[in-house]
Enzyme design. Structure first.
Site, PDB file in Angstrom:
ATOM      1  N   LYS A  78      46.274 -27.402 -65.317  1.00  0.00           N
ATOM      2  CA  LYS A  78      47.122 -27.879 -66.412  1.00  0.00           C
ATOM      3  C   LYS A  78      47.702 -29.242 -66.032  1.00  0.00           C
ATOM      4  CE  LYS A  78      51.149 -26.248 -69.091  1.00  0.00           C
ATOM      5  NZ  LYS A  78      52.138 -25.154 -69.213  1.00  0.00           N
ATOM      6  N   SER A 153      52.295 -23.042 -73.730  1.00  0.00           N
ATOM      7  CA  SER A 153      51.843 -24.412 -73.647  1.00  0.00           C
ATOM      8  C   SER A 153      50.582 -24.610 -72.806  1.00  0.00           C
ATOM      9  CB  SER A 153      52.960 -25.275 -73.071  1.00  0.00           C
ATOM     10  OG  SER A 153      53.257 -24.859 -71.745  1.00  0.00           O
ATOM     11  N   SER A 177      54.333 -19.426 -71.283  1.00  0.00           N
ATOM     12  CA  SER A 177      53.221 -20.361 -71.429  1.00  0.00           C
ATOM     13  C   SER A 177      51.936 -20.037 -70.673  1.00  0.00           C
ATOM     14  CB  SER A 177      53.656 -21.766 -71.036  1.00  0.00           C
ATOM     15  OG  SER A 177      54.348 -22.337 -72.106  1.00  0.00           O
TER      16      SER A 177
HETATM   17  N1  GLN Z   1      57.117 -21.508 -75.871  1.00  0.00           N
HETATM   18  C1  GLN Z   1      58.196 -21.686 -74.959  1.00  0.00           C
HETATM   19  C2  GLN Z   1      58.830 -23.041 -75.190  1.00  0.00           C
HETATM   20  O1  GLN Z   1      58.413 -23.696 -76.072  1.00  0.00           O
HETATM   21  C3  GLN Z   1      57.732 -21.514 -73.556  1.00  0.00           C
HETATM   22  C4  GLN Z   1      57.034 -22.690 -72.996  1.00  0.00           C
HETATM   23  C5  GLN Z   1      56.632 -22.515 -71.569  1.00  0.00           C
HETATM   24  O2  GLN Z   1      56.606 -21.417 -71.046  1.00  0.00           O
HETATM   25  N2  GLN Z   1      56.369 -23.640 -70.912  1.00  0.00           N
HETATM   26  O3  GLN Z   1      59.699 -23.450 -74.507  1.00  0.00           O
END
Ligand code: GLN
Length: 489
Positions: A78, A153, A177
């Protein structure tokens, strides 16, 4: 032989027997990326030349990787993890040209273990989002349905693993994420306990929540990647000095007699009925495997979304203050004074979701509002953590859905941030509590979209949730499918 369809441990086997070379494996993946990734956009950058070189070095025995299970195997990362000499954009314009001069700890560990780095995968800008729609560069598509999001994400990593565009990938999970995109794409994703994996070299989003973990084709692969990632690191003061157990060793042990808790707060109205059905069926399967199923309660679950969306933006607003055009990334030229330079660099460099979080975070931390919002959210976080600790007095692990819904359509929620936030309801509490969680494929909707089962365990019991997930996966081979993506002729 379809090399790209194999798991890491299967590839390892072939490499050990010298039935294939690492260069052949890497070339097969690179070719597949070339013919398919224009549909998916899972990668931001592919390191074709360097990857082949790393693979050839392995084949020629230039370095001795001992018994490393990932030596010579193509791994994707990532693009929020610093890798020496290549761009680390975090999916943001503000870091468009940022090239770190160092490897983060996990990159270093993977490199030392002989991983072949195939490329950097797409993500929501600074890992803020649940659909990968917030990337400044491209929209990753779900390999099961190109009109849908891959989750986020770590959507690029999950899509790349699902579409066989790498053997395994590294993601990060702040509030879901890793687990949510893994469930949307039908692969395995593990968020370790907070502190289990070093965050040194991970671009910070919310420092009290961020964790790095594997996204893989099966549970065995998740265990072997975690083995490489986990451990104390003096460069991350939040990494924990507890011994790393051999994660692969007890996977084959039966789950007979384990007590698995079903938190009633995770089965709520408004949930997609096909998701509920698949998860309920999975619970029955665990019962048939000999686990004792008990009902438990995590009473503060309903406050998870509110607490998380105060704490995470608060930390983000502080972490992102460093992008001011002075030291990193984008700087607007020809500004008449310093303040104008800060302002224009930041307003051009950040996308709308990141700006929203910075404003929200700054607000909840500001004098006069701190007590009402940030402090209150921190107190709620303690209650959520207590819920888990109490539940784990009664049971060994918890079974829940990963997400109340399967992958949604591109654009369906992007105009409505609250709807997007609410879809994280089942992954956020474990992040706030710091406990580990794994997402494992547990079925498909009638439209052919994957559904994920979430298994949560006590702090530092990754070994246990891996074992439950592995036993579940062995009992449900029909849940492991490959999306029907055709290579171009
Ligand atoms: N969807 C969550 C957010 O928008 C988690 C994102 C993540 O785990 N990086 O913050």
């Amino acid at each position: 032989m379809d090399l790209c369809g194999l798991t890491i441990h299967q590839l390892r086997e072939l490499l050990t027997q010298k039935a294939v070379s690492a260069a052949e494996v890497t070339s097969a993946y690179l070719q597949r990326i070339q013919s398919i990734d224009s549909k998916l956009h899972s990668y931001l950058e592919v390191f074709a030349k360097e990857a082949l070189k790393q693979a050839r070095d392995f084949d020629e025995g230039k370095r001795d990787f001992n018994l490393s299970p990932i030596a010579g195997i193509p791994i994707a990362v990532k693009d929020v993890l610093c890798m020496r000499g290549v761009r680390t954009t975090c999916g943001s314009r503000i870091l468009e040209n940022y090239v770190p001069p160092y490897d983060g700890t996990v990159i270093e560990a993977l490199r030392n273990a002989g991983a072949v780095f195939v490329g950097k995968t797409n993500l929501d800008e600074f890992a803020m989002g649940s659909s990968t729609e917030n990337s400044a560069y491209c929209q990753t598509r779900n390999p099961w349905d190109l009109d849908r999001v891959p989750g986020g994400s770590s959507g690029g990593s999950a899509a790349a693993v699902a579409a066989n565009l790498c053997a395994g990938a590294i993601g990060t999970d702040t509030g879901g994420s890793i687990r949510q995109p893994a469930s949307f794409c039908g692969v395995v994703g593990l968020k370790p306990t907070y502190g289990r994996v070093s965050r040194f070299g991970l671009v910070a989003f919310a420092s009290s929540l961020d964790q790095i973990g594997p996204i893989t084709k099966d549970v065995k692969d998740a265990a072997l990647l975690l083995q490489i990632l986990a451990g104390y690191d003096r460069r991350d003061s939040t990494s924990v000095q507890s011994p790393v157990p051999p994660y692969g060793e007890r996977l084959e042990e039966s789950i007979k007699g384990l007590r698995l808790g079903i938190p009633r707060e995770y089965f709520v109205e408004g949930m997609d009925p096909e998701v509920a059905e698949a998860v309920e069926k999975s619970i029955r399967i665990c019962g048939e495997l000999g686990a004792e199923i008990i009902e438990v309660s995590l009473p503060h679950t309903e406050y998870g979304v509110a607490a998380y969306y105060i704490i995470a933006p608060a930390e983000a607003s502080s972490n992102l203050a460093r992008y001011d055009g002075v030291k990193y990334g984008l700087r607007t030229p020809d500004c008449r004074d310093l303040l104008t330079m800060y302002r224009t660099s930041r307003s051009r460099g950040f996308g709308p979701e990141v700006k929203r979080r910075i404003m929200l975070g700054t607000y909840v931390l500001s004098a006069g509002y701190y007590d009402a919002y940030y402090r209150k959210a921190s107190q709620v976080r303690t209650l959520i953590r207590k819920d888990f600790l109490e539940a784990f007095q009664r049971c060994d692990a918890l079974l829940t859905p990963v997400s109340p819904i399967p992958a949604f359509k591109v654009g369906e929620k992007s105009e409505d941030p609250l709807q997007m936030y609410l879809s994280d309801a089942f992954t956020l509490p474990a992040s706030l509590a710091g406990v580990p969680g794994i997402s494992v494929p547990c079925g498909f909707t009638s439209q052919g979209l994957p559904i994920g089962l979430q298994i949560l365990g006590p702090h530092f019991r990754e070994d246990l949730i891996l074992r439950i997930a592995h036993q579940f996966q062995q009992a449900t081979p029909e849940c492991r499918r490959t999306p029907p993506l055709n290579e171009d002729p």
